[in-house]
Enzyme design. Structure first.
Site, mmCIF file in Angstrom:
data_model
loop_
_atom_site.group_PDB
_atom_site.id
_atom_site.type_symbol
_atom_site.label_atom_id
_atom_site.label_comp_id
_atom_site.label_asym_id
_atom_site.label_seq_id
_atom_site.Cartn_x
_atom_site.Cartn_y
_atom_site.Cartn_z
ATOM 1 N N ARG A 232 5.532 5.973 13.809
ATOM 2 C CA ARG A 232 5.393 6.534 12.458
ATOM 3 C C ARG A 232 4.834 7.947 12.512
ATOM 4 O O ARG A 232 3.854 8.198 13.220
ATOM 5 C CB ARG A 232 4.474 5.659 11.607
ATOM 6 C CG ARG A 232 4.618 5.974 10.120
ATOM 7 C CD ARG A 232 3.708 5.130 9.268
ATOM 8 N NE ARG A 232 2.454 5.811 9.010
ATOM 9 C CZ ARG A 232 1.449 5.287 8.310
ATOM 10 N NH1 ARG A 232 1.552 4.081 7.814
ATOM 11 N NH2 ARG A 232 0.355 5.973 8.116
ATOM 12 N N ASP B 154 0.663 5.177 1.947
ATOM 13 C CA ASP B 154 -0.101 5.767 3.049
ATOM 14 C C ASP B 154 -1.061 6.855 2.564
ATOM 15 O O ASP B 154 -0.671 7.752 1.812
ATOM 16 C CB ASP B 154 0.851 6.358 4.100
ATOM 17 C CG ASP B 154 1.704 5.271 4.737
ATOM 18 O OD1 ASP B 154 1.242 4.119 4.805
ATOM 19 O OD2 ASP B 154 2.840 5.577 5.159
ATOM 20 N N HIS C 273 0.851 -1.195 0.000
ATOM 21 C CA HIS C 273 0.000 0.000 0.000
ATOM 22 C C HIS C 273 0.882 1.239 0.000
ATOM 23 O O HIS C 273 2.095 1.152 0.191
ATOM 24 C CB HIS C 273 -0.911 0.025 1.237
ATOM 25 C CG HIS C 273 -0.173 0.167 2.526
ATOM 26 N ND1 HIS C 273 0.545 -0.877 3.088
ATOM 27 C CD2 HIS C 273 0.004 1.230 3.349
ATOM 28 C CE1 HIS C 273 1.107 -0.473 4.216
ATOM 29 N NE2 HIS C 273 0.812 0.810 4.401
HETATM 30 C C1 SIN Z 1 3.241 0.932 7.655
HETATM 31 O O1 SIN Z 1 3.473 2.124 7.791
HETATM 32 O O2 SIN Z 1 2.444 0.503 6.829
HETATM 33 C C2 SIN Z 1 3.956 -0.063 8.525
HETATM 34 C C3 SIN Z 1 5.266 -0.458 7.983
HETATM 35 C C4 SIN Z 1 5.961 -1.395 8.916
HETATM 36 O O3 SIN Z 1 5.432 -1.719 9.971
HETATM 37 O O4 SIN Z 1 7.058 -1.829 8.596
#
Ligand code: SIN
Length: 280
Positions: free
Chosen positions: A269, A101, A99
């Protein structure tokens, strides 16, 4: 590039690793190197950083305003930081399929900065794919067709009341069931900063081409997904304590491996706000 800074490719067709950079103490010249690498390579990896939550926020603000994810749990340390967390008893992870974001937003995210906080003893790598390179490698005929199309992106099928995640053991940690929505974007965007064309559909959020049924859309989307996720355009990042990944959501996809059952993984994040996307 400053004499102590060294860049190496993460893989032939995707990403770069920057050495000799302290992300918690970036002077303007080094920031320019980091930002250029982000734009040119789509994802940039850093090792052995000491990036506290305040440093993480300050770094994100150099890229632009922060946009808080509507669905992920907030971290206790700062509401602008989302937790990508999997506890030992959980089976399902966040972001376990390809995906990009926030493509379901009318103003999709510019980038994301992920910082390792607690890692499993093995596994939990993140894969990235380069959508500039994937687009460039298509035939001229298909490029021409794709450039006429727009696609619908949604999050209802993931985070809505009947969404996939709410049928899993992630349900308890997610929020925002009532904040779901959709947006339409060009299938090939002109990157707002580099001007390069990039493929902008992704398996996680794209539901179909505008004006086409889901059934009509699926075969072409599946072709594009198989093409874009092939080895030629992807790289794999193995996390270690102090690792940081910064990626451009307009030119990459990513996917978190879920191969560490029984162990905890926590990353912080921050997502950076973007601009509306225009067709190539
Ligand atoms: C994400 O931001 O989709 C998660 C990526 C990850 O956990 O490595």
């Amino acid at each position: 590039m400053g004499s102590s800074i060294r860049m190496e490719p993460a893989a032939a067709g995707c990403g770069a690793v920057l050495h000799g950079v302290d992300l918690a103490d970036l002077d303007d010249a080094t920031w320019e190197v980091v930002h250029r690498a982000f734009l040119d390579h789509g994802v940039v990896f850093f090792r052995d950083q000491n990036l506290g939550p305040d440093d993480h926020v300050a770094l994100a603000r150099r890229f632009g305003p922060i946009v808080v994810n509507k669905f992920f749990p907030e971290s206790d340390v700062n509401p602008e930081i989302a937790e990508v967390r999997k506890e030992p008893a959980q089976q399902t992870n966040i972001g376990g399929g390809w995906h990009t974001d926030h493509s379901y937003d009318e103003i999709p995210a510019k980038g994301s900065i992920l910082v390792a906080r607690a890692l499993p003893s093995r596994g939990g790598d993140t894969l990235f794919a380069n959508m500039y390179a994937a687009y460039d490698a298509l035939s001229d005929g298909l490029k021409k067709t794709l450039c006429t199309l727009r696609a619908v992106h949604s999050n209802d099928h993931l985070y809505g009341e009947d969404g996939i995640y709410h049928k899993t053991d992630l349900a308890g940690m997610l929020q925002g069931k009532d904040l779901v929505g959709e947006a339409v974007h060009p299938v090939v965007i002109r990157h707002p900063e580099t001007g390069r064309p990039a493929l902008y559909v992704n398996p996680g959020h794209t539901r179909g081409f505008e004006g086409w049924t889901v059934e009509e859309s699926l075969p072409l989307l599946q072709f594009l997904y198989a093409h874009a996720s092939s080895d030629a355009f992807t790289c794999r990042f193995q996390w270690s304590p102090g690792s940081v990944a910064i990626w451009d959501n307009r030119s990459t996809w990513h996917m978190a491996m879920n191969d560490y059952q029984g162990e905890r993984r926590l990353l912080h994040r921050i997502t950076i706000d973007g601009v509306a996307l225009e067709a190539a």
